[in-house]
Design a protein around this motif. Sequence first.
Motif, PDB file in Angstrom:
ATOM      1  N   UNK A  77      -5.502  69.560 -39.062  1.00  0.00           N
ATOM      2  CA  UNK A  77      -5.712  68.184 -39.516  1.00  0.00           C
ATOM      3  C   UNK A  77      -5.243  67.163 -38.493  1.00  0.00           C
ATOM      4  N   UNK A  78      -5.881  66.002 -38.504  1.00  0.00           N
ATOM      5  CA  UNK A  78      -5.489  64.927 -37.589  1.00  0.00           C
ATOM      6  C   UNK A  78      -5.581  63.576 -38.286  1.00  0.00           C
ATOM      7  N   UNK A  79      -5.502  63.583 -39.631  1.00  0.00           N
ATOM      8  CA  UNK A  79      -5.584  62.336 -40.385  1.00  0.00           C
ATOM      9  C   UNK A  79      -4.388  61.422 -40.122  1.00  0.00           C
ATOM     10  N   UNK A  80      -3.316  61.954 -39.541  1.00  0.00           N
ATOM     11  CA  UNK A  80      -2.132  61.149 -39.229  1.00  0.00           C
ATOM     12  C   UNK A  80      -2.174  60.552 -37.833  1.00  0.00           C
ATOM     13  N   UNK A  81      -3.325  60.687 -37.157  1.00  0.00           N
ATOM     14  CA  UNK A  81      -3.477  60.159 -35.796  1.00  0.00           C
ATOM     15  C   UNK A  81      -4.487  59.016 -35.807  1.00  0.00           C
ATOM     16  N   UNK A  82      -4.098  57.874 -35.250  1.00  0.00           N
ATOM     17  CA  UNK A  82      -5.030  56.762 -35.079  1.00  0.00           C
ATOM     18  C   UNK A  82      -5.851  57.062 -33.818  1.00  0.00           C
ATOM     19  N   UNK A  83      -7.017  57.646 -34.015  1.00  0.00           N
ATOM     20  CA  UNK A  83      -7.828  58.104 -32.883  1.00  0.00           C
ATOM     21  C   UNK A  83      -8.357  56.942 -32.051  1.00  0.00           C
ATOM     22  N   UNK A  84      -8.681  55.833 -32.700  1.00  0.00           N
ATOM     23  CA  UNK A  84      -9.174  54.687 -31.943  1.00  0.00           C
ATOM     24  C   UNK A  84      -8.087  54.129 -31.032  1.00  0.00           C
ATOM     25  N   UNK A  85      -6.862  54.082 -31.548  1.00  0.00           N
ATOM     26  CA  UNK A  85      -5.747  53.604 -30.720  1.00  0.00           C
ATOM     27  C   UNK A  85      -5.505  54.551 -29.557  1.00  0.00           C
ATOM     28  N   UNK A  86      -5.612  55.851 -29.802  1.00  0.00           N
ATOM     29  CA  UNK A  86      -5.423  56.831 -28.738  1.00  0.00           C
ATOM     30  C   UNK A  86      -6.508  56.690 -27.674  1.00  0.00           C
ATOM     31  N   UNK A  87      -7.732  56.449 -28.110  1.00  0.00           N
ATOM     32  CA  UNK A  87      -8.839  56.291 -27.171  1.00  0.00           C
ATOM     33  C   UNK A  87      -8.630  55.056 -26.291  1.00  0.00           C
ATOM     34  N   UNK A  88      -8.199  53.957 -26.916  1.00  0.00           N
ATOM     35  CA  UNK A  88      -7.943  52.740 -26.155  1.00  0.00           C
ATOM     36  C   UNK A  88      -6.807  52.944 -25.159  1.00  0.00           C
ATOM     37  N   UNK A  89      -5.854  53.771 -25.529  1.00  0.00           N
ATOM     38  CA  UNK A  89      -4.707  54.040 -24.650  1.00  0.00           C
ATOM     39  C   UNK A  89      -5.005  55.119 -23.625  1.00  0.00           C
ATOM     40  N   UNK A  90      -6.232  55.650 -23.658  1.00  0.00           N
ATOM     41  CA  UNK A  90      -6.632  56.721 -22.737  1.00  0.00           C
ATOM     42  C   UNK A  90      -5.731  57.954 -22.896  1.00  0.00           C
ATOM     43  N   UNK A  91      -5.371  58.243 -24.149  1.00  0.00           N
ATOM     44  CA  UNK A  91      -4.577  59.424 -24.463  1.00  0.00           C
ATOM     45  C   UNK A  91      -5.493  60.439 -25.142  1.00  0.00           C
ATOM     46  N   UNK A  92      -5.583  61.619 -24.576  1.00  0.00           N
ATOM     47  CA  UNK A  92      -6.399  62.687 -25.152  1.00  0.00           C
ATOM     48  C   UNK A  92      -5.687  63.300 -26.346  1.00  0.00           C
ATOM     49  N   UNK A  93      -6.452  63.573 -27.401  1.00  0.00           N
ATOM     50  CA  UNK A  93      -5.902  64.209 -28.601  1.00  0.00           C
ATOM     51  C   UNK A  93      -6.592  65.557 -28.782  1.00  0.00           C
TER      52      UNK A  93
END
Length: 331
Positions: A77-93
Amino acid sequence: MRVAVFSSKPYDENHLIQANKHNHHFSFFESHLDETTVALSQGFDAVCCFVNDTLNADVIKHLEDNGIKLIAMRCAGFNNVDLEAAQKANITVTRVPEYSPYAVAEHAVALILALNRNIHRAYNRVRENNYALDGLMGFDLHGKTIGVIGTGKIGLAFIKIMRGFGCTVNCYDPYPNPEITPVMANYVGLEKIWTDSDIVSLHCPLMDATNHMINQETLAQMKDGVTLINTSRGGLIDTGAVISALKSGKIGNLGLDVYEEEAELFFENNSNKILYDDQLARLLSFLNVIVTGHQAFFTAEALTAIAQVTLNNIDGFTEGNFDTIFQVNAE
């Protein structure tokens, strides 16, 4: 890579170290990752997180400022991750999309069997030298109708087990699994799941579309005395509605391995503390409820697979080989 492992337990440390073939440097922290602990990520290249870590936009901004390039989730699961924020920060999930579907499916079946045959109550009676059978009557699983929501690998494994008991299986998934044939199970609409099932088992991810899918309205459509099992995510269930359904007898048995407000409770020894969560305390007061502490995944095979896939994701990211990692995108 230098990796900060949050929500770490001794079994996480053992399995990750054993799977580490490329000499990544791990530092293990028992604390959850959140706004108060994100400073611990300073000096690392990646963080390795679990189901109850908080990776919202604020935390991810701090991770970005600390130079973190990878969030390696060691869970599906990854519902606890803000994927859009990670993408903007250039952080791979990355995540572990599967580890041992049998582990979770078998735990769901264990909850069904224990609740139906009152194993938990019988165990306590016998320890008190009480061998009376009053109140322990169950029902044959053979011939019962099972409703399965979510037919990925875990749902598929669960369906196969229930078919072995001689059950009729109806299932729902917006993305049908081609491995599930009409001989094995019937794809139906959610309404038929609610109205026809003797047992409903949840095997779907938590997202906006599934949040509180078990609620007052859907419970009202179910059979009186239905058995409800959740080994997926706590947010799939409206706990207040379920408590009301238990009190009215609408729910005959409830098995939970997850709980919506589990983050500060599960995976920890709180035996010397007062339980302040009124809803969980109320759930635990029912004789026809079994709650386990998010242990459905907890087998040796699953932990080994989780560690191996997590390390493969870290290796692939380090080598720039994104075709070999299980990356999660915001789309």
